[in-house]
Design a protein around this motif. Structure first.
Motif, PDB file in Angstrom:
ATOM      1  N   TRP A 215      70.744  15.732   6.451  1.00 16.41           N
ATOM      2  CA  TRP A 215      69.379  15.259   6.198  1.00 16.41           C
ATOM      3  C   TRP A 215      69.352  14.169   5.123  1.00 16.41           C
ATOM      4  CZ3 TRP A 215      66.247  15.818   9.864  1.00 16.41           C
ATOM      5  CH2 TRP A 215      66.251  16.957  10.669  1.00 16.41           C
ATOM      6  N   ALA A 216      70.264  14.236   4.175  1.00 16.69           N
ATOM      7  CA  ALA A 216      70.328  13.170   3.173  1.00 16.69           C
ATOM      8  C   ALA A 216      70.640  11.833   3.833  1.00 16.69           C
ATOM      9  CB  ALA A 216      71.372  13.508   2.115  1.00 16.69           C
ATOM     10  N   SER A 217      71.522  11.850   4.837  1.00 22.23           N
ATOM     11  CA  SER A 217      71.846  10.605   5.533  1.00 22.23           C
ATOM     12  C   SER A 217      70.683  10.120   6.382  1.00 22.23           C
ATOM     13  CB  SER A 217      73.091  10.806   6.412  1.00 22.23           C
ATOM     14  OG  SER A 217      72.824  11.692   7.493  1.00 22.23           O
ATOM     15  N   GLU A 218      69.902  11.043   6.934  1.00 21.98           N
ATOM     16  CA  GLU A 218      68.774  10.654   7.781  1.00 21.98           C
ATOM     17  C   GLU A 218      67.676   9.938   7.000  1.00 21.98           C
ATOM     18  OE1 GLU A 218      67.900  11.169  11.483  1.00 21.98           O
ATOM     19  OE2 GLU A 218      69.950  10.616  10.971  1.00 21.98           O
ATOM     20  N   VAL A 219      67.463  10.335   5.756  1.00 18.75           N
ATOM     21  CA  VAL A 219      66.370   9.736   4.982  1.00 18.75           C
ATOM     22  C   VAL A 219      66.860   8.613   4.067  1.00 18.75           C
ATOM     23  CG1 VAL A 219      65.055  11.891   5.054  1.00 18.75           C
ATOM     24  CG2 VAL A 219      66.529  11.421   3.088  1.00 18.75           C
ATOM     25  N   ALA A 220      68.162   8.350   4.090  1.00 24.78           N
ATOM     26  CA  ALA A 220      68.682   7.261   3.255  1.00 24.78           C
ATOM     27  C   ALA A 220      68.073   5.934   3.695  1.00 24.78           C
ATOM     28  CB  ALA A 220      70.203   7.206   3.364  1.00 24.78           C
ATOM     29  N   ASP A 221      67.689   5.114   2.729  1.00 24.12           N
ATOM     30  CA  ASP A 221      67.073   3.810   3.001  1.00 24.12           C
ATOM     31  C   ASP A 221      65.882   3.955   3.953  1.00 24.12           C
ATOM     32  OD1 ASP A 221      69.044   2.452   1.472  1.00 24.12           O
ATOM     33  OD2 ASP A 221      70.421   2.599   3.169  1.00 24.12           O
ATOM     34  N   ALA A 222      65.075   4.976   3.721  1.00 23.73           N
ATOM     35  CA  ALA A 222      63.921   5.231   4.583  1.00 23.73           C
ATOM     36  C   ALA A 222      62.917   4.089   4.503  1.00 23.73           C
ATOM     37  CB  ALA A 222      63.241   6.539   4.183  1.00 23.73           C
ATOM     38  N   PRO A 223      62.202   3.832   5.593  1.00 25.39           N
ATOM     39  CA  PRO A 223      61.176   2.792   5.555  1.00 25.39           C
ATOM     40  C   PRO A 223      60.036   3.198   4.634  1.00 25.39           C
ATOM     41  CG  PRO A 223      60.970   4.089   7.553  1.00 25.39           C
ATOM     42  CD  PRO A 223      62.249   4.527   6.891  1.00 25.39           C
ATOM     43  N   PRO A 224      59.242   2.245   4.179  1.00 27.73           N
ATOM     44  CA  PRO A 224      58.103   2.598   3.320  1.00 27.73           C
ATOM     45  C   PRO A 224      57.054   3.368   4.114  1.00 27.73           C
ATOM     46  CG  PRO A 224      57.988   0.291   3.959  1.00 27.73           C
ATOM     47  CD  PRO A 224      59.311   0.792   4.432  1.00 27.73           C
ATOM     48  N   ARG A 284      56.490  -2.074  12.275  1.00 25.14           N
ATOM     49  CA  ARG A 284      57.944  -1.952  12.300  1.00 25.14           C
ATOM     50  C   ARG A 284      58.328  -0.722  13.112  1.00 25.14           C
ATOM     51  NH1 ARG A 284      59.697  -1.720   6.328  1.00 25.14           N
ATOM     52  NH2 ARG A 284      61.742  -1.287   7.238  1.00 25.14           N
ATOM     53  N   ASP A 285      59.483  -0.808  13.806  1.00 26.81           N
ATOM     54  CA  ASP A 285      59.929   0.301  14.651  1.00 26.81           C
ATOM     55  C   ASP A 285      60.618   1.403  13.868  1.00 26.81           C
ATOM     56  OD1 ASP A 285      59.124   0.017  17.334  1.00 26.81           O
ATOM     57  OD2 ASP A 285      60.514  -1.637  17.624  1.00 26.81           O
ATOM     58  N   ASP A 286      61.132   1.107  12.688  1.00 25.80           N
ATOM     59  CA  ASP A 286      61.791   2.127  11.871  1.00 25.80           C
ATOM     60  C   ASP A 286      60.710   3.016  11.269  1.00 25.80           C
ATOM     61  OD1 ASP A 286      63.450   3.661  10.345  1.00 25.80           O
ATOM     62  OD2 ASP A 286      64.283   2.017   9.168  1.00 25.80           O
ATOM     63  N   LEU A 287      60.694   4.258  11.725  1.00 24.82           N
ATOM     64  CA  LEU A 287      59.611   5.168  11.338  1.00 24.82           C
ATOM     65  C   LEU A 287      60.201   6.512  10.928  1.00 24.82           C
ATOM     66  CD1 LEU A 287      56.431   5.468  11.367  1.00 24.82           C
ATOM     67  CD2 LEU A 287      56.710   6.492  13.628  1.00 24.82           C
ATOM     68  N   GLU A 351      66.805  12.921  -1.961  1.00 23.97           N
ATOM     69  CA  GLU A 351      66.073  11.655  -2.030  1.00 23.97           C
ATOM     70  C   GLU A 351      64.658  11.803  -1.466  1.00 23.97           C
ATOM     71  OE1 GLU A 351      69.301  11.265  -0.324  1.00 23.97           O
ATOM     72  OE2 GLU A 351      70.151  11.190  -2.329  1.00 23.97           O
ATOM     73  N   ALA A 352      64.058  12.939  -1.696  1.00 30.67           N
ATOM     74  CA  ALA A 352      62.777  13.220  -1.056  1.00 30.67           C
ATOM     75  C   ALA A 352      61.579  12.804  -1.901  1.00 30.67           C
ATOM     76  CB  ALA A 352      62.672  14.708  -0.719  1.00 30.67           C
ATOM     77  N   ARG A 353      61.722  11.739  -2.689  1.00 30.33           N
ATOM     78  CA  ARG A 353      60.590  11.268  -3.475  1.00 30.33           C
ATOM     79  C   ARG A 353      60.142   9.929  -2.896  1.00 30.33           C
ATOM     80  NH1 ARG A 353      58.775  15.612  -5.544  1.00 30.33           N
ATOM     81  NH2 ARG A 353      57.211  14.177  -6.302  1.00 30.33           N
ATOM     82  N   ARG A 354      59.408   9.979  -1.817  1.00 37.35           N
ATOM     83  CA  ARG A 354      59.011   8.764  -1.104  1.00 37.35           C
ATOM     84  C   ARG A 354      57.510   8.544  -1.154  1.00 37.35           C
ATOM     85  NH1 ARG A 354      57.821   8.521   4.581  1.00 37.35           N
ATOM     86  NH2 ARG A 354      57.977   6.407   5.438  1.00 37.35           N
ATOM     87  N   VAL A 355      56.741   9.609  -1.158  1.00 36.97           N
ATOM     88  CA  VAL A 355      55.287   9.523  -1.103  1.00 36.97           C
ATOM     89  C   VAL A 355      54.701  10.366  -2.222  1.00 36.97           C
ATOM     90  CG1 VAL A 355      53.244   9.845   0.336  1.00 36.97           C
ATOM     91  CG2 VAL A 355      55.444   9.336   1.412  1.00 36.97           C
ATOM     92  N   PRO A 356      53.955   9.789  -3.147  1.00 36.67           N
ATOM     93  CA  PRO A 356      53.303  10.606  -4.168  1.00 36.67           C
ATOM     94  C   PRO A 356      52.192  11.438  -3.532  1.00 36.67           C
ATOM     95  CG  PRO A 356      52.567   8.332  -4.330  1.00 36.67           C
ATOM     96  CD  PRO A 356      53.665   8.348  -3.303  1.00 36.67           C
ATOM     97  N   PRO A 360      56.341  15.067  -0.816  1.00 29.73           N
ATOM     98  CA  PRO A 360      57.097  13.972  -1.430  1.00 29.73           C
ATOM     99  C   PRO A 360      57.820  13.066  -0.439  1.00 29.73           C
ATOM    100  CG  PRO A 360      58.301  16.028  -1.616  1.00 29.73           C
ATOM    101  CD  PRO A 360      56.961  16.378  -1.055  1.00 29.73           C
ATOM    102  N   LEU A 361      57.976  13.506   0.808  1.00 29.03           N
ATOM    103  CA  LEU A 361      58.778  12.755   1.767  1.00 29.03           C
ATOM    104  C   LEU A 361      57.956  12.140   2.887  1.00 29.03           C
ATOM    105  CD1 LEU A 361      61.605  11.943   2.810  1.00 29.03           C
ATOM    106  CD2 LEU A 361      61.707  14.160   3.979  1.00 29.03           C
ATOM    107  N   LEU A 362      56.949  12.853   3.365  1.00 36.04           N
ATOM    108  CA  LEU A 362      56.286  12.485   4.611  1.00 36.04           C
ATOM    109  C   LEU A 362      54.840  12.061   4.396  1.00 36.04           C
ATOM    110  CD1 LEU A 362      57.644  15.477   6.678  1.00 36.04           C
ATOM    111  CD2 LEU A 362      58.500  13.128   6.717  1.00 36.04           C
ATOM    112  N   ASP A 363      54.464  10.932   4.992  1.00 32.54           N
ATOM    113  CA  ASP A 363      53.071  10.511   4.968  1.00 32.54           C
ATOM    114  C   ASP A 363      52.394  10.724   6.319  1.00 32.54           C
ATOM    115  OD1 ASP A 363      54.760   8.468   6.005  1.00 32.54           O
ATOM    116  OD2 ASP A 363      53.144   7.012   5.813  1.00 32.54           O
ATOM    117  N   ALA A 364      53.173  10.772   7.396  1.00 34.42           N
ATOM    118  CA  ALA A 364      52.620  10.944   8.737  1.00 34.42           C
ATOM    119  C   ALA A 364      53.390  12.036   9.455  1.00 34.42           C
ATOM    120  CB  ALA A 364      52.688   9.641   9.530  1.00 34.42           C
TER     121      ALA A 364
END
Length: 453
Positions: A215-224, A284-287, A351-356, A360-364
């Protein structure tokens, strides 16, 4: 002495029994630990105060036969007595930073009797029960209203309970118990604390460590996160609204047929449609999209009541030629790869700090719920369930699809502090248009109907 005690207990009034039950649980309470999923829900509660964000709010309409509400009430009490999650409260320190679940020997549900003139009044009562703050320290956490309808063959069962102790699968288990024939015994009731203990052990196992790496590899360099109409505030109350939609049986069958051609499921086909619609919105297609798994793949897990639901990311990024078929193949590959590691709690992904905010990780998030697809009867009455809009949003955007015999319906739930209603409606319009387009493509390429064999 035993006979004397039994006689004394039998002589108590209902009020005296209730007071006695209220005193017993604390004397026999057992303390456990929160699961990672429960901890996130607890933290969400601190973020949104008393807004009913993570609260199950279900209305069950019973029609076609008179229902004995007293029998339903007895079944509800028995269900609570059997399942420790529904006899749980939460003990925290002064600032709420540390919290422990406390399982009580007895903790009767809050049971309400009412009369409702129709669905609108019943749904309003359920929302009122959901909006009332929960006392997580003392309980009870399960609220059930049994309402007689305007006719003898109509009634409502309204279920309101925090996700801290309940999830969608648990709701199905409750309905199964209410529908159980009188001449049968209830199934075994595995303890939620046993699941939590086993989960902690699994996380330290080789499989758990491998899942963490995956899972760490899946979320690495995640799109905004997806773009919003307004800047994200420092804090949010998660006020929300829903835009409903429905598609025909022809469209739903077309999505299924197109998925099966790619050796995929209906879930994957609808996920591909959601990907296309949200990729258009985001440009963008990266979701990175959240998706739900039941979390019940371990032996005995199907009978556990509690919050076992797991919210995991699915990384969708290679759309190929952009066709529905290409997106379906990519979504199938992504979901199948993740299934091998689906037991890993999404809250622990590195690395699950993406969305305040509340996650922390998912917005949608994408939801495909076919748990209630089969018909069910309770005491001879037909059962129809509805997940009610509480005026909240668990995530920035949640797209839910519910398949049924006449097609599929659902809704887009959106955070009203971040999105305008017009934006939510535009996403829904594109989602349904893309679904119709994918279904037409399935028909046009069907062997023997003018398309390639």
């Amino acid at each position: 002495m035993t006979a004397d005690l039994a006689a004394r207990l039998a002589a108590l009034t209902p009020e005296q029994r209730a007071r006695l039950r209220a005193r017993l649980p604390r004397a026999r309470a057992v303390r456990h630990q929160l699961t990672p999923g429960q901890l996130r829900l607890w933290e969400t509660r601190q973020w949104v105060a008393d807004r009913p964000v993570d609260v199950v709010c279900q209305a069950v309409h019973l029609t076609g036969a008179p229902v004995d509400l007293d029998l339903l009430a007895a079944r509800v009490h028995g269900f609570v007595a059997a399942h420790e999650a529904l006899r749980t409260t939460f003990e925290s320190d002064g600032d709420g930073a540390a919290v422990r679940p406390v399982v009580h020997a007895q903790l009767p549900p809050r049971l309400i009797r009412a009369r409702c003139s129709g669905a609108e009044e019943a749904h309003a009562l359920a929302r009122e029960l959901a909006a009332e703050p929960f006392d997580l320290g003392n309980g009870p956490l399960l609220r059930v209203a049994l309402a007689q309808g305007p006719m003898a063959d109509q009634a409502w069962l309204l279920v309101v309970v925090p996700n801290l102790v309940f999830d969608a699968w648990s709701f199905e288990l409750l309905l199964d118990e209410l529908a159980r024939p009188a001449d049968t015994d209830p199934p075994a009731a595995p303890a939620f604390s046993a699941f939590a203990h086993e989960q902690r052990g699994w996380l330290e196992s080789p499989a758990g460590r491998a899942a963490a790496t995956y899972w760490a590899s899946e979320v690495a360099d995640a799109p905004p996160p997806l773009p919003t109409d307004r800047p994200r505030p420092a804090g949010t109350g998660r006020a929300g609204a829903r835009v409903p939609f429905a598609v025909s049986r022809t469209v739903a069958e077309g999505i299924l047929e197109a998925a099966q051609r790619e050796a995929a499921t209906a879930y994957t086909g609808w996920l591909a449609v959601a990907w296309a619609a949200l990729a258009e919105h985001g440009g963008r297609d990266d979701l990175l999209l959240g998706t739900f798994t039941a979390g019940r793949d371990r032996p005995g897990g199907t009978d556990v009541v509690g919050y076992l639901l797991n919210v995991l990311p699915v990384r969708l990024r290679d759309a190929g030629d952009g066709s529905h078929a290409a997106r379906t193949r990519a979504a199938r590959a992504a979901t199948r790869a993740g299934l091998a590691h689906a037991a890993y709690p999404g809250e622990l992904i590195a690395e699950a700090r993406r969305v305040p905010g509340t996650h922390p990780l998912l917005d949608a998030v994408f939801v495909f719920d076919n748990l209630g697809e089969a018909t069910r009867e309770i005491q001879g009455a037909q059962v129809a369930t509805a997940d009610l809009d509480k005026g909240t949003a668990r995530y920035d955007l949640t797209l839910a699809v519910y398949p049924g015999p006449d097609g599929a319906d659902g809704w887009l739930e959106y955070d009203t502090e971040l999105y305008e209603e017009s934006t939510a409606r535009r996403i829904v319009e594109r989602f349904t248009a893309l679904a119709e387009q994918a279904a037409r493509g399935a028909v046009e390429t069907r062997p023997g109907e003018g398309g390639p064999a």
